[in-house]
Design an enzyme around this catalytic site. Structure first.
Site, PDB file in Angstrom:
ATOM      1  N   THR A  97       0.821  -1.211   0.000  1.00  0.00           N
ATOM      2  CA  THR A  97       0.000   0.000   0.000  1.00  0.00           C
ATOM      3  C   THR A  97       0.855   1.261   0.000  1.00  0.00           C
ATOM      4  O   THR A  97       1.997   1.250   0.485  1.00  0.00           O
ATOM      5  CB  THR A  97      -0.891  -0.021   1.263  1.00  0.00           C
ATOM      6  OG1 THR A  97      -1.499   1.250   1.416  1.00  0.00           O
ATOM      7  CG2 THR A  97      -0.080  -0.307   2.526  1.00  0.00           C
ATOM      8  N   ASP A  98       0.266   2.355  -0.487  1.00  0.00           N
ATOM      9  CA  ASP A  98       0.973   3.651  -0.426  1.00  0.00           C
ATOM     10  C   ASP A  98       1.045   4.177   1.006  1.00  0.00           C
ATOM     11  O   ASP A  98       1.798   5.122   1.282  1.00  0.00           O
ATOM     12  CB  ASP A  98       0.302   4.677  -1.348  1.00  0.00           C
ATOM     13  CG  ASP A  98      -1.160   4.958  -1.021  1.00  0.00           C
ATOM     14  OD1 ASP A  98      -1.708   4.345  -0.076  1.00  0.00           O
ATOM     15  OD2 ASP A  98      -1.761   5.806  -1.715  1.00  0.00           O
ATOM     16  N   GLU A  99       0.247   3.573   1.930  1.00  0.00           N
ATOM     17  CA  GLU A  99       0.219   4.106   3.299  1.00  0.00           C
ATOM     18  C   GLU A  99       1.558   3.944   4.019  1.00  0.00           C
ATOM     19  O   GLU A  99       1.809   4.599   5.023  1.00  0.00           O
ATOM     20  CB  GLU A  99      -0.889   3.429   4.116  1.00  0.00           C
ATOM     21  CG  GLU A  99      -2.252   3.660   3.502  1.00  0.00           C
ATOM     22  CD  GLU A  99      -3.407   3.574   4.474  1.00  0.00           C
ATOM     23  OE1 GLU A  99      -3.180   3.480   5.689  1.00  0.00           O
ATOM     24  OE2 GLU A  99      -4.555   3.605   3.998  1.00  0.00           O
ATOM     25  N   TYR A 109      -1.890  -0.495  10.982  1.00  0.00           N
ATOM     26  CA  TYR A 109      -2.022  -1.165   9.674  1.00  0.00           C
ATOM     27  C   TYR A 109      -0.811  -0.861   8.803  1.00  0.00           C
ATOM     28  O   TYR A 109      -0.148  -1.785   8.286  1.00  0.00           O
ATOM     29  CB  TYR A 109      -3.313  -0.709   8.965  1.00  0.00           C
ATOM     30  CG  TYR A 109      -3.331  -1.040   7.478  1.00  0.00           C
ATOM     31  CD1 TYR A 109      -3.418  -2.352   7.039  1.00  0.00           C
ATOM     32  CD2 TYR A 109      -3.243  -0.025   6.511  1.00  0.00           C
ATOM     33  CE1 TYR A 109      -3.419  -2.664   5.677  1.00  0.00           C
ATOM     34  CE2 TYR A 109      -3.241  -0.327   5.148  1.00  0.00           C
ATOM     35  CZ  TYR A 109      -3.323  -1.642   4.744  1.00  0.00           C
ATOM     36  OH  TYR A 109      -3.312  -1.939   3.399  1.00  0.00           O
ATOM     37  N   LYS A 113       2.193  -3.330   7.318  1.00  0.00           N
ATOM     38  CA  LYS A 113       2.468  -3.523   5.889  1.00  0.00           C
ATOM     39  C   LYS A 113       3.921  -3.115   5.580  1.00  0.00           C
ATOM     40  O   LYS A 113       4.604  -3.772   4.781  1.00  0.00           O
ATOM     41  CB  LYS A 113       1.494  -2.701   5.033  1.00  0.00           C
ATOM     42  CG  LYS A 113       0.059  -3.171   5.054  1.00  0.00           C
ATOM     43  CD  LYS A 113      -0.181  -4.557   4.464  1.00  0.00           C
ATOM     44  CE  LYS A 113       0.011  -4.625   2.970  1.00  0.00           C
ATOM     45  NZ  LYS A 113      -0.401  -5.958   2.433  1.00  0.00           N
TER      46      LYS A 113
HETATM   47  P1  NAD Z   1      -9.746  -7.379   2.107  1.00  0.00           P
HETATM   48  O1  NAD Z   1      -9.780  -7.101   3.568  1.00  0.00           O
HETATM   49  O2  NAD Z   1     -10.965  -7.112   1.296  1.00  0.00           O
HETATM   50  O3  NAD Z   1      -9.362  -8.923   1.861  1.00  0.00           O
HETATM   51  C1  NAD Z   1      -8.358  -9.563   2.590  1.00  0.00           C
HETATM   52  C2  NAD Z   1      -8.516 -11.066   2.371  1.00  0.00           C
HETATM   53  O4  NAD Z   1      -7.446 -11.722   3.097  1.00  0.00           O
HETATM   54  C3  NAD Z   1      -9.825 -11.644   2.920  1.00  0.00           C
HETATM   55  O5  NAD Z   1     -10.394 -12.521   1.967  1.00  0.00           O
HETATM   56  C4  NAD Z   1      -9.416 -12.390   4.167  1.00  0.00           C
HETATM   57  O6  NAD Z   1     -10.239 -13.498   4.460  1.00  0.00           O
HETATM   58  C5  NAD Z   1      -7.995 -12.819   3.817  1.00  0.00           C
HETATM   59  N1  NAD Z   1      -7.153 -13.046   5.010  1.00  0.00           N
HETATM   60  C6  NAD Z   1      -7.018 -12.231   6.086  1.00  0.00           C
HETATM   61  N2  NAD Z   1      -6.189 -12.794   6.983  1.00  0.00           N
HETATM   62  C7  NAD Z   1      -5.771 -13.969   6.448  1.00  0.00           C
HETATM   63  C8  NAD Z   1      -4.889 -14.991   6.886  1.00  0.00           C
HETATM   64  N3  NAD Z   1      -4.282 -14.923   8.084  1.00  0.00           N
HETATM   65  N4  NAD Z   1      -4.670 -16.059   6.090  1.00  0.00           N
HETATM   66  C9  NAD Z   1      -5.293 -16.155   4.874  1.00  0.00           C
HETATM   67  N5  NAD Z   1      -6.157 -15.226   4.427  1.00  0.00           N
HETATM   68  C10 NAD Z   1      -6.389 -14.142   5.194  1.00  0.00           C
HETATM   69  O7  NAD Z   1      -8.497  -6.583   1.560  1.00  0.00           O
HETATM   70  P2  NAD Z   1      -8.271  -5.820   0.160  1.00  0.00           P
HETATM   71  O8  NAD Z   1      -8.767  -4.448   0.290  1.00  0.00           O
HETATM   72  O9  NAD Z   1      -8.728  -6.681  -0.924  1.00  0.00           O
HETATM   73  O10 NAD Z   1      -6.664  -5.754   0.152  1.00  0.00           O
HETATM   74  C11 NAD Z   1      -5.895  -6.834  -0.370  1.00  0.00           C
HETATM   75  C12 NAD Z   1      -4.416  -6.491  -0.259  1.00  0.00           C
HETATM   76  O11 NAD Z   1      -4.149  -5.291  -0.983  1.00  0.00           O
HETATM   77  C13 NAD Z   1      -3.951  -6.232   1.170  1.00  0.00           C
HETATM   78  O12 NAD Z   1      -2.652  -6.769   1.295  1.00  0.00           O
HETATM   79  C14 NAD Z   1      -3.909  -4.716   1.286  1.00  0.00           C
HETATM   80  O13 NAD Z   1      -2.945  -4.300   2.208  1.00  0.00           O
HETATM   81  C15 NAD Z   1      -3.518  -4.336  -0.136  1.00  0.00           C
HETATM   82  N6  NAD Z   1      -3.979  -3.005  -0.591  1.00  0.00           N
HETATM   83  C16 NAD Z   1      -5.308  -2.666  -0.490  1.00  0.00           C
HETATM   84  C17 NAD Z   1      -5.731  -1.435  -1.008  1.00  0.00           C
HETATM   85  C18 NAD Z   1      -7.184  -1.012  -0.939  1.00  0.00           C
HETATM   86  O14 NAD Z   1      -7.494   0.137  -1.307  1.00  0.00           O
HETATM   87  N7  NAD Z   1      -8.104  -1.866  -0.559  1.00  0.00           N
HETATM   88  C19 NAD Z   1      -4.797  -0.560  -1.589  1.00  0.00           C
HETATM   89  C20 NAD Z   1      -3.449  -0.952  -1.653  1.00  0.00           C
HETATM   90  C21 NAD Z   1      -3.059  -2.187  -1.160  1.00  0.00           C
HETATM   91  O1  DAU Z   2      -4.190   3.931   0.437  1.00  0.00           O
HETATM   92  C1  DAU Z   2      -4.385   2.553   0.341  1.00  0.00           C
HETATM   93  C2  DAU Z   2      -5.248   2.078   1.491  1.00  0.00           C
HETATM   94  O2  DAU Z   2      -6.581   2.515   1.211  1.00  0.00           O
HETATM   95  C3  DAU Z   2      -5.231   0.562   1.684  1.00  0.00           C
HETATM   96  O3  DAU Z   2      -3.909   0.167   2.018  1.00  0.00           O
HETATM   97  C4  DAU Z   2      -6.200   0.127   2.780  1.00  0.00           C
HETATM   98  O4  DAU Z   2      -6.224  -1.278   2.879  1.00  0.00           O
HETATM   99  C5  DAU Z   2      -7.582   0.643   2.403  1.00  0.00           C
HETATM  100  O5  DAU Z   2      -8.499   0.335   3.444  1.00  0.00           O
HETATM  101  C6  DAU Z   2      -7.547   2.158   2.178  1.00  0.00           C
HETATM  102  O6  DAU Z   2      -7.276   2.847   3.420  1.00  0.00           O
HETATM  103  P1  DAU Z   2      -8.072   4.181   3.834  1.00  0.00           P
HETATM  104  O7  DAU Z   2      -7.996   4.339   5.303  1.00  0.00           O
HETATM  105  O8  DAU Z   2      -7.641   5.343   2.996  1.00  0.00           O
HETATM  106  O9  DAU Z   2      -9.573   3.758   3.361  1.00  0.00           O
HETATM  107  P2  DAU Z   2     -10.989   4.019   4.035  1.00  0.00           P
HETATM  108  O10 DAU Z   2     -12.016   3.649   3.020  1.00  0.00           O
HETATM  109  O11 DAU Z   2     -11.101   3.448   5.399  1.00  0.00           O
HETATM  110  O12 DAU Z   2     -11.016   5.618   4.185  1.00  0.00           O
HETATM  111  C7  DAU Z   2     -10.873   6.485   3.081  1.00  0.00           C
HETATM  112  C8  DAU Z   2     -10.862   7.915   3.625  1.00  0.00           C
HETATM  113  O13 DAU Z   2     -12.168   8.222   4.139  1.00  0.00           O
HETATM  114  C9  DAU Z   2      -9.899   8.117   4.778  1.00  0.00           C
HETATM  115  O14 DAU Z   2      -9.337   9.423   4.710  1.00  0.00           O
HETATM  116  C10 DAU Z   2     -10.781   8.013   6.018  1.00  0.00           C
HETATM  117  C11 DAU Z   2     -12.111   8.537   5.539  1.00  0.00           C
HETATM  118  N1  DAU Z   2     -13.313   7.947   6.158  1.00  0.00           N
HETATM  119  C12 DAU Z   2     -13.420   6.576   6.160  1.00  0.00           C
HETATM  120  C13 DAU Z   2     -14.516   5.959   6.722  1.00  0.00           C
HETATM  121  C14 DAU Z   2     -14.632   4.445   6.751  1.00  0.00           C
HETATM  122  C15 DAU Z   2     -14.312   8.736   6.684  1.00  0.00           C
HETATM  123  O15 DAU Z   2     -14.225  10.000   6.650  1.00  0.00           O
HETATM  124  N2  DAU Z   2     -15.399   8.135   7.252  1.00  0.00           N
HETATM  125  C16 DAU Z   2     -15.543   6.776   7.297  1.00  0.00           C
HETATM  126  O16 DAU Z   2     -16.564   6.287   7.857  1.00  0.00           O
END
Ligand code: NAD
Ligand code: DAU
Length: 352
Positions: free
Chosen positions: A132-134, A158, A162
């Site tokens: 992630t970019d975080e 988190y 990562k």
């Molecule tokens: P998600 O939470 O939707 O899915 C995570 C999946 O991992 C689930 O199916 C869960 O059951 C599985 N999991 C969790 N713990 C596990 C374990 N111990 N063993 C096996 N499986 C397990 O997450 P996502 O949003 O699809 O993110 C997927 C990946 O991409 C993550 O590594 C996250 O850090 C990365 N990522 C997400 C975003 C985003 O915006 N969602 C952006 C950048 C990177």
């Molecule tokens: O940047 C990549 C990341 O993006 C991934 O690594 C994470 O897995 C993914 O969950 C996401 O993280 P964020 O914290 O940015 O996503 P989230 O949807 O939780 O929140 C997006 C923005 O909105 C953030 O600035 C927090 C804000 N927010 C979120 C929620 C859930 C609110 O203001 N209210 C809310 O209820």
């Protein structure tokens, strides 16, 4: 089978798009989806491909070294695309240990199994870690972009977990010579995202006329990328990325949260046939997320320059598609919010 690929976390949001893409595009690959099915894992995300002959689902935990060893042996795995993780920042604030366990120890366990299976025969193998970019911390409102050489500066449990997993992956490359790639991506949006995340949560709340809890003043900025564009980038990098490299993936698409929320309100209201401005009153400013990073913005020019990738979808079009998808798949959403999908797992797997 031409290749045998282990995709972890394939029942989650991004993982399900990656599994679907690979199963359909590569009929001569074996795709093994290993997922623990935590609250975020949902096999309904994959119902359209679950019968495909090149697809296998295994329920298990990436922290289980014996199981990981067994999967490498049984399926002669030659590539890993590692997405399994705890992914929600707010949860990490309340329960950091679960994040350290899965994201750090789980990744290390998977690396160990890959090393045992592949050591001295690295040719043709790849461990691809999705991050992630975080990990880069926060940018000022005034400007700047994260590049691949930006110093790591994670702020939430988190992002700390990562960041740690990214370092272990690179350490395995530098120490043992394991072919690895790491990508750091910005915020994804699109179908099948668990409704704890901003976009699906708010679409569902607008539909039910519930409050939209905007953290702080809504001035935080995120860079949004359509999930299928991320999956396409993963496909490209898995096949053509250079071992040892890191690539940033982003949409060049920055939005202040409050502007995004207003766009969602306008779009959902229009699609539901509500008068313009009808759901604006649901916007509620609430206490800010602790340690809330002000701004993320990704420079993905390296990926464009070296491998020719760019996002295919304009944000307004992506949001149209996304809102339409959630409104058309209310059963998917209601099954999650009512806990119905938990019963499905109980019947199939005896619960979580
Ligand atoms: P998600 O939470 O939707 O899915 C995570 C999946 O991992 C689930 O199916 C869960 O059951 C599985 N999991 C969790 N713990 C596990 C374990 N111990 N063993 C096996 N499986 C397990 O997450 P996502 O949003 O699809 O993110 C997927 C990946 O991409 C993550 O590594 C996250 O850090 C990365 N990522 C997400 C975003 C985003 O915006 N969602 C952006 C950048 C990177
Ligand atoms: O940047 C990549 C990341 O993006 C991934 O690594 C994470 O897995 C993914 O969950 C996401 O993280 P964020 O914290 O940015 O996503 P989230 O949807 O939780 O929140 C997006 C923005 O909105 C953030 O600035 C927090 C804000 N927010 C979120 C929620 C859930 C609110 O203001 N209210 C809310 O209820």
């Amino acid at each position: 089978m031409k290749r045998s690929i282990l995709i972890t976390g394939g029942a989650g949001f991004i993982g399900s798009h990656v599994v679907r893409l690979f199963v359909r595009k590569y009929p001569d690959y074996r795709i093994v989806n290993l997922d623990k099915l935590t609250y975020a894992g949902n096999l309904a995300n994959l119902s359209d491909i679950e019968q495909a002959p090149n697809y296998t689902f295994v329920r298990g935990d990436i922290c289980d070294l014996e199981l990981m060893r067994e999967l490498f042996r049984r399926y002669a795995i030659d590539g890993v695309i590692h997405l399994a993780a705890e992914s929600h920042v707010d949860r990490s604030i309340h329960d950091p240990f679960t994040f350290a366990r899965t994201n750090v120890m789980g990744t290390l366990t998977l690396l160990q199994a890959a090393r045992e299976a592949w050591e001295n025969a690295w040719e043709g193998k790849l461990f691809y870690h999705i991050s992630t970019d975080e990990v880069y911390g926060a940018l000022p409102a005034s400007g700047g972009l994260f590049s691949e050489t930006t110093r790591y500066d994670p702020h939430s449990p988190y992002s700390a977990s990562k960041a740690s997993s990214d370092h272990f992956v690179r350490a395995c490359h530098d120490t043992y010579g394991m072919p690895t790639v790491v990508t750091n991506c910005s915020n994804n949006y699109g179908p099948y995202q668990f409704p704890e995340k901003l976009i699906p949560l708010f679409i569902n709340n607008i539909r039910h006329r519930r409050p939209l809890p905007v953290y702080g003043r809504g001035e935080n900025v995120r860079d949004w990328l359509y999930v299928e564009d991320h999956a396409r980038a993963i496909d490209l990098i898995f096949h053509r990325g250079h071992p040892g490299e890191t690539y940033n993936i982003g949409g060049f698409n920055e939005w202040r949260n409050i502007d995004l929320v207003r766009l969602l309100v306008r779009t959902v209201d229009r699609m539901l046939g509500n008068p313009e401005g009808y759901s604006e009153e649901l916007i509620t400013f609430v206490t800010d997320r602790p340690g809330h990073d002000l701004r993320y913005a990704i420079d993905s020019s390296k990926l464009h320059r070296e491998l020719g990738w760019e996002p295919s979808l304009q944000f307004e079009e992506g949001i149209e598609r996304t809102v339409r998808w959630y409104l058309d798949h209310q059963e998917w959403m209601d099954n999650i919010t009512s806990g119905e999908y938990e019963k499905y797992y109980e019947a199939m797997y005896g619960g979580r």
